[in-house]
Structure formats: structure tokens, C-alpha cells
Design an enzyme around this catalytic site. Structure first.
Site, PDB file in Angstrom:
ATOM      1  CD  GLU A 141     -10.344  -2.324  -2.509  1.00 24.97           C
ATOM      2  OE1 GLU A 141     -11.256  -2.406  -2.690  1.00 24.97           O
ATOM      3  OE2 GLU A 141      -9.829  -2.764  -1.487  1.00 24.97           O
ATOM      4  CD  GLU A 198     -12.673  -9.182  -0.232  1.00 29.63           C
ATOM      5  OE1 GLU A 198     -11.588  -8.794  -0.456  1.00 29.63           O
ATOM      6  OE2 GLU A 198     -13.561  -8.422  -0.119  1.00 29.63           O
TER       7      GLU A 198
HETATM    8 ZN    ZN Z   1     -11.859  -6.717  -1.290  1.00 31.22          ZN
END
Ligand code: ZN
Length: 210
Positions: A141, A198
């Protein structure tokens, strides 16, 4: 004339906005150049406001940092990760990192631009996370924020809007054309970008954690 103005603004955006990288590669070597038009100050201001609202709301509902032991644990792990962010960008060592735990069953955690973290108790308790697992999530994160994926995403959206207006105007298409092109743009930009972000956050997060 409208078409010309749009073309000029689109060209200006391409010229004046940087195709640069928000971070240094680190050991994982993330060096993809990013298209960014939204200013850092603009994004930071918006993140600060949103974060204040979310934590104030949680506080009003008496669900903010209610478990001192758990809050200390999350903050302790975060602190060790934050100490490593210089591997990707030195300025982030001086960010005003904030870490808060919200007592909520949601299985989630996030880090807003500028290092504003929230972890929901749901993800820790339901998944029975170890410190290492929590570090993996936090590192991931935090990496989205370090790499400024939100600002990049907002910039892409901005570019898409101008691009669609230019393209449909040039093709002589009305609103219908815009809608069709919008869907195409969504699949061209939004989805692949998401996966790229991601993957970057995964790699950088693992390095922070290591
Ligand atoms: Zn993520």
C-alpha cells in the site's frame, strides 16, 4: 475553432507535462516513465482533506485506534517500513506519515498520497495476520503512494477526456462517438494501467519489507 483549441490544449499537455518517474528504481528496478499532469500539491490537498474526514468520522463513531496494543503493533511495523522508503525516494523520508487503525470488519488497508495510512481491524483479525504478513500488505500500500499511482491515474483520466474530445471532434462525431470512444479508452488505459500499478506495488513492497 473549438477543434483547434482542443488540439492545442492536448498538444500543450503532452509537451508541458512530464513523462518522468516519481521514484528511483530500487533493487527491484522499477523504471517505467509516468505521464503526470495533475500537480503534486493538488493531489496532496485532496488526500489531506479526505484523510481528515475519514479519521474524524471514525473518531466520532469511537472506532479510531480503540485497541492500543493493535495500534502500536501496526505503527511499529509501519515505522520500520517507512525507514526504508529512501530506497525509492528520499523526499518520502520527510513525509508526514500517518498511521491509523479503524475498528471495522472490512478486509482492507490503504495508503493515500503523501503517506496517509489506514488499516481496518478486519484484515488483521479475520486473516490472523502475522507481523510479516502485515508488513507485506503495508509495504504494498505504501508503494502505491510512493509511486504516486493515484496522481498518475488522475492524469490519465484527464488526458483521456481531452483525447476523446479531440478524437470525436476530429471525426465529426457527437456525444455518441464520445461514449463509444470512452469505453475504448477505458480498456486501453484504465485496465492495463491497473495491473501495471499492482505489479509495481508488489515488487516495491517486497523490497521495503525485506
Ligand atoms: Zn494494490
Amino acid at each position: 475553432m473549438k477543434k483547434l483549441a482542443l488540439l492545442i490544449s492536448f498538444a500543450a499537455m503532452m509537451i508541458f507535462s512530464g513523462c518522468a518517474s516519481t521514484t528511483q528504481g530500487g533493487a527491484v528496478g522499477i523504471d517505467r516513465s509516468q505521464f503526470i499532469t495533475v500537480s503534486e500539491a493538488e493531489m496532496d490537498q485532496s488526500a489531506a482533506l479526505a484523510y481528515r474526514q475519514i479519521t474524524a468520522q471514525a473518531n466520532a463513531k469511537h472506532v479510531l485506534n480503540t485497541d492500543k496494543k493493535l495500534t502500536d503493533r501496526v505503527r511499529g511495523i509501519s515505522k520500520r517500513l517507512i525507514a526504508q522508503v529512501g530506497a525509492f525516494r528520499k523526499d518520502a523520508l520527510k513525509w508526514n506519515w500517518q498511521v491509523n487503525v479503524i475498528n471495522d470488519p472490512t478486509i482492507n488497508a490503504w495508503c493515500m498520497p503523501g503517506g496517509r495510512i489506514v488499516v481496518y481491524t478486519g484484515i488483521i483479525e479475520k486473516l490472523k495476520l502475522t507481523d510479516a504478513e502485515l508488513a507485506a500488505i503495508l509495504g504494498h500500500e505504501m508503494s502505491h503512494a510512493l509511486r504516486e499511482h493515484s496522481r498518475e491515474r488522475a492524469s490519465t483520466e484527464q488526458m483521456k477526456d481531452v483525447g476523446i474530445a479531440v478524437a470525436s471532434s476530429a471525426a465529426g462525431l457527437g456525444d455518441l462517438g464520445s461514449a463509444a470512444l470512452n469505453m475504448a479508452a477505458q480498456y486501453t488505459f484504465t485496465l492495463p494501467f491497473s495491473r501495471t500499478h499492482e505489479t509495481e506495488a508488489d515488487l516495491m513492497g517486497v523490497e521495503l519489507m525485506a
